[in-house]
Write an enzyme that holds these catalytic residues in place. Structure first.
Site, PDB file in Angstrom:
ATOM      1  N   THR A 185      15.747  65.088  58.964  1.00  0.00           N
ATOM      2  CA  THR A 185      17.132  65.581  58.930  1.00  0.00           C
ATOM      3  C   THR A 185      17.092  67.104  58.896  1.00  0.00           C
ATOM      4  OG1 THR A 185      17.162  65.637  56.535  1.00  0.00           O
ATOM      5  CG2 THR A 185      17.925  63.607  57.566  1.00  0.00           C
ATOM      6  N   GLU A 329      19.239  58.711  60.109  1.00  0.00           N
ATOM      7  CA  GLU A 329      18.669  57.551  59.410  1.00  0.00           C
ATOM      8  C   GLU A 329      19.047  56.232  60.075  1.00  0.00           C
ATOM      9  OE1 GLU A 329      20.211  60.139  58.136  1.00  0.00           O
ATOM     10  OE2 GLU A 329      19.352  60.780  56.228  1.00  0.00           O
ATOM     11  N   LYS A 440      38.540  69.233  46.121  1.00  0.00           N
ATOM     12  CA  LYS A 440      39.315  68.619  45.039  1.00  0.00           C
ATOM     13  C   LYS A 440      40.241  69.664  44.436  1.00  0.00           C
ATOM     14  CE  LYS A 440      39.039  64.999  41.767  1.00  0.00           C
ATOM     15  NZ  LYS A 440      38.265  64.170  40.863  1.00  0.00           N
ATOM     16  N   TRP A 445      42.261  64.853  46.298  1.00  0.00           N
ATOM     17  CA  TRP A 445      41.260  65.132  47.327  1.00  0.00           C
ATOM     18  C   TRP A 445      41.935  65.615  48.607  1.00  0.00           C
ATOM     19  CZ3 TRP A 445      36.454  65.509  45.875  1.00  0.00           C
ATOM     20  CH2 TRP A 445      35.989  64.766  44.799  1.00  0.00           C
TER      21      TRP A 445
HETATM   22  P1  ADP Z   1      21.941  66.269  60.318  1.00  0.00           P
HETATM   23  O1  ADP Z   1      20.477  66.409  60.328  1.00  0.00           O
HETATM   24  O2  ADP Z   1      22.708  67.375  60.927  1.00  0.00           O
HETATM   25  O3  ADP Z   1      22.502  65.786  59.015  1.00  0.00           O
HETATM   26  P2  ADP Z   1      22.739  63.757  61.396  1.00  0.00           P
HETATM   27  O4  ADP Z   1      23.002  63.474  62.822  1.00  0.00           O
HETATM   28  O5  ADP Z   1      21.881  62.809  60.704  1.00  0.00           O
HETATM   29  O6  ADP Z   1      22.157  65.154  61.413  1.00  0.00           O
HETATM   30  O7  ADP Z   1      24.111  63.880  60.609  1.00  0.00           O
HETATM   31  C1  ADP Z   1      24.785  62.736  60.201  1.00  0.00           C
HETATM   32  C2  ADP Z   1      26.110  63.104  59.613  1.00  0.00           C
HETATM   33  O8  ADP Z   1      26.902  63.796  60.561  1.00  0.00           O
HETATM   34  C3  ADP Z   1      26.944  61.914  59.204  1.00  0.00           C
HETATM   35  O9  ADP Z   1      26.591  61.442  57.933  1.00  0.00           O
HETATM   36  C4  ADP Z   1      28.351  62.500  59.231  1.00  0.00           C
HETATM   37  O10 ADP Z   1      28.641  63.227  58.060  1.00  0.00           O
HETATM   38  C5  ADP Z   1      28.273  63.472  60.381  1.00  0.00           C
HETATM   39  N1  ADP Z   1      28.803  62.860  61.595  1.00  0.00           N
HETATM   40  C6  ADP Z   1      28.121  62.334  62.621  1.00  0.00           C
HETATM   41  N2  ADP Z   1      28.956  61.910  63.580  1.00  0.00           N
HETATM   42  C7  ADP Z   1      30.214  62.130  63.141  1.00  0.00           C
HETATM   43  C8  ADP Z   1      31.527  61.892  63.662  1.00  0.00           C
HETATM   44  N3  ADP Z   1      31.715  61.365  64.843  1.00  0.00           N
HETATM   45  N4  ADP Z   1      32.579  62.244  62.891  1.00  0.00           N
HETATM   46  C9  ADP Z   1      32.405  62.808  61.687  1.00  0.00           C
HETATM   47  N5  ADP Z   1      31.204  63.069  61.149  1.00  0.00           N
HETATM   48  C10 ADP Z   1      30.118  62.742  61.866  1.00  0.00           C
END
Ligand code: ADP
Length: 539
Positions: A185, A329, A440, A445
């Site tokens: 990540t 993940e 918050k 929220w």
């Molecule tokens: P990074 O390494 O940048 O965290 P990831 O691709 O694993 O890369 O990131 C996943 C996160 O990105 C998700 O948990 C969510 O918060 C956000 N995310 C991914 N796609 C979307 C989407 N279509 N809308 C909103 N949030 C998104």
């Protein structure tokens, strides 16, 4: 009673062998680092992949060894995906946008023994060479004529390695749970965490992705993955395309709106995949030229929430938007926003209401949303909670990181996404926010995504982000940070008045800050962590 069917392990190498036999002439077209465009087919690529697999074995690469790549989207990177995993080694894709410290951490944590690197990134490795093992081998992904002078030791030339090998190989057999690839990540908090995919999870994800995007995933369609091969396997596209016979157009190092427009236009790309920031650039270019690239029909947007104004812009140009959500993940696709035939009769504005949501789960991914006490919330489109996922394409553990694993998994073995979401009775998921980005204020929220969506619909706003800043009275208040449209004199009062018309009073930020650009994370998303640091939040 046990069924009586053969068990053949699911293997990544068989995907390309299938592509070679069934979709031999489908193309792989790449903008190269050396300059110019390279054209090949699945048929020719499969031969080179077998040669590279032999070359790696000749270098002593064995089952389970971690072989890293540090490269743009291009044909050699694609070849390495198959050559490395095919011989049972693990393809560790390094994101070149990670900080030097994070890159050193993941190379050492993964215990890479070889790094395959594009010319562009050789200087990065030169600057890190004293912090990674001295015996590391480097394969420079170019030909002899373009080999650089470098201070790196144990350097090999990709094309020379290929030349020295023949293309006969019997792909080794191993259990389908064998590790195939590793992606960390972007580590916005703490060190990056590794997702170690298996052959089985990758093949299942490819089959799922193949059936989840039927407009794109078919023979003859031309796909542009702007999503990088260096992060989450370019959302699986390198594996799905050979299965369905789609051609891939790799953009190489040029990802600005103008370069993407020109490439799409000349290569007749139908379907383009990437994060919202990339599409802002393309929409700017479409606006300048007064037309869309030739053949452009569909854009798949994910990685962060797509603003409503972006969906409207594309749909008004007759480019269909499909919003998708997922995570590293999860291999990564979790949901997609394709509408059903029943939605065809809806007025455009209602279709867009649905397209702005994150969509419905793909086959193989189960979703549950729980409240603070761990109880499932109703699927009424309103009840909020943390989103958990379960399935065959989702990590069971982080790679060599038991603390991160136990923090992420619940007692029933579901993985906690860290996203706050609702599900409606038709199965549409809406991500309200990342838990850490929610604001918050006075006990209520506020979803930063909702406020951003509204701000993006103001005519002077090109891009924006909303973050929490500390407030003595309300604990936190939202702050709106705006990149104005070019040649617009931004007026904070007009933007706030626009928000006040559409949001509850307490949700409207007290202030607007104007900036030239927003900081991005290593995966091309707006970095709220950087903004929070800059504008005074403490955590
Ligand atoms: P990074 O390494 O940048 O965290 P990831 O691709 O694993 O890369 O990131 C996943 C996160 O990105 C998700 O948990 C969510 O918060 C956000 N995310 C991914 N796609 C979307 C989407 N279509 N809308 C909103 N949030 C998104």
């Amino acid at each position: 009673m046990k069924g009586m069917m053969m068990h053949r392990p699911l293997r990544i190498a068989d995907i390309l062998t299938f592509g070679e036999e069934a979709h031999r002439d489908a193309e792989i077209i790449s903008v190269t680092v050396e300059g110019g465009i390279h054209r090949t087919t699945y048929g020719k690529t499969a031969v080179r992949v077998r040669k590279m697999a032999n070359a790696l074995q000749n270098l002593g690469v064995k089952l389970g060894d971690r072989i890293a790549t540090l490269a743009w989207n291009g044909y050699r990177h694609f070849e390495l995906y198959y050559a490395i995993s095919g011989i049972g080694a693990v393809c560790h894709t390094i994101n070149p946008r990670l900080s030097a410290e994070q890159m050193v951490y993941i190379i050492n944590h993964a215990e890479d023994s070889v790094i395959c690197v594009d010319l562009t990134f050789v200087p990065i490795l030169e600057s890190l060479k004293d912090q990674i093992p001295a015996e590391m081998k480097f394969i420079i992904m170019t030909d002899q004529d373009h080999m650089p002078d470098t201070s790196l030791k144990h350097v090999l030339c990709y094309e020379e390695l290929l030349k020295a090998c023949d293309s006969n190989i019997e792909w080794p057999e191993f259990p389908e749970e064998t590790a195939s690839s590793l992606c960390y990540t972007s580590g916005t908090t703490g060190n990056p965490k590794g997702s170690l995919y298996t052959h089985r999870s990758t093949v299942l994800h490819s089959l799922t992705a193949g059936i989840s995007f039927p407009e794109t995933m078919r023979a003859g369609v031309r796909i542009l993955p702007v999503v990088p091969l260096f992060h989450v396997n370019a959302w699986g596209l390198a594996y799905v395309a050979p299965l369905v016979g789609a051609s891939i157009i790799f953009p190489g190092p040029h990802l600005d709106g103008k370069s993407i427009f020109d490439l799409m236009d000349s290569e007749n790309v139908f379907s383009a995949w990437g994060v919202p920031t990339v599409w802002l650039g393309l929409l700017g270019e479409i606006n300048n030229r007064g037309r869309i690239p030739k053949g452009f029909g569909e854009v798949i947007i994910g990685g962060s929430a797509v603003p409503r104004s972006m969906v409207e812009s594309f749909e008004n140009l007759d480019v269909s938007v499909c919003h998708a959500w997922g995570m590293t993940e999860m291999s990564p696709i979790g949901t997609n926003g394709r509408l059903s035939p029943i939605h065809a009769r809806l007025p455009m504005s209602e279709k867009i209401d649905l397209k702005v949501k994150q969509g419905r789960r793909v086959y193989g991914v189960e979703l549950k949303i729980v409240d603070d006490s761990g109880n499932r919330v109703p699927h009424d489109g309103v009840s909020n909670g943390e989103l958990y996922v379960r399935g065959n394409m989702i990590i069971s553990d982080y790679y060599n990181n038991p603390e991160a694993t136990s923090a992420a998994m619940d007692s029933e073995g579901w993985f906690g996404t860290g996203d706050v979401a609702t599900l409606d009775s038709n199965g549409f998921l809406t991500i309200t926010d990342r838990a850490k980005d929610l604001i918050k204020s006075g006990g209520e929220w506020i979803s930063s995504i909702d406020v951003e969506n509204m701000a993006m619909s103001h005519e002077h706003v090109s891009n924006c982000a909303v973050i929490a800043i500390p407030d003595p009275k309300w604990d936190e208040r939202p702050l709106l940070i705006v990149v104005p449209k070019p040649e617009q004199e931004p007026d904070p009062k007009s933007i706030l008045a626009h928000l006040a018309k559409n949001l509850a009073k307490w949700q409207v930020p007290d202030d607007v800050v104007f900036v030239e650009s927003l900081p991005l994370t290593a995966t091309g998303k707006v970095s709220k962590l950087t903004l929070r640091k800059e504008y005074g939040e403490t955590n």
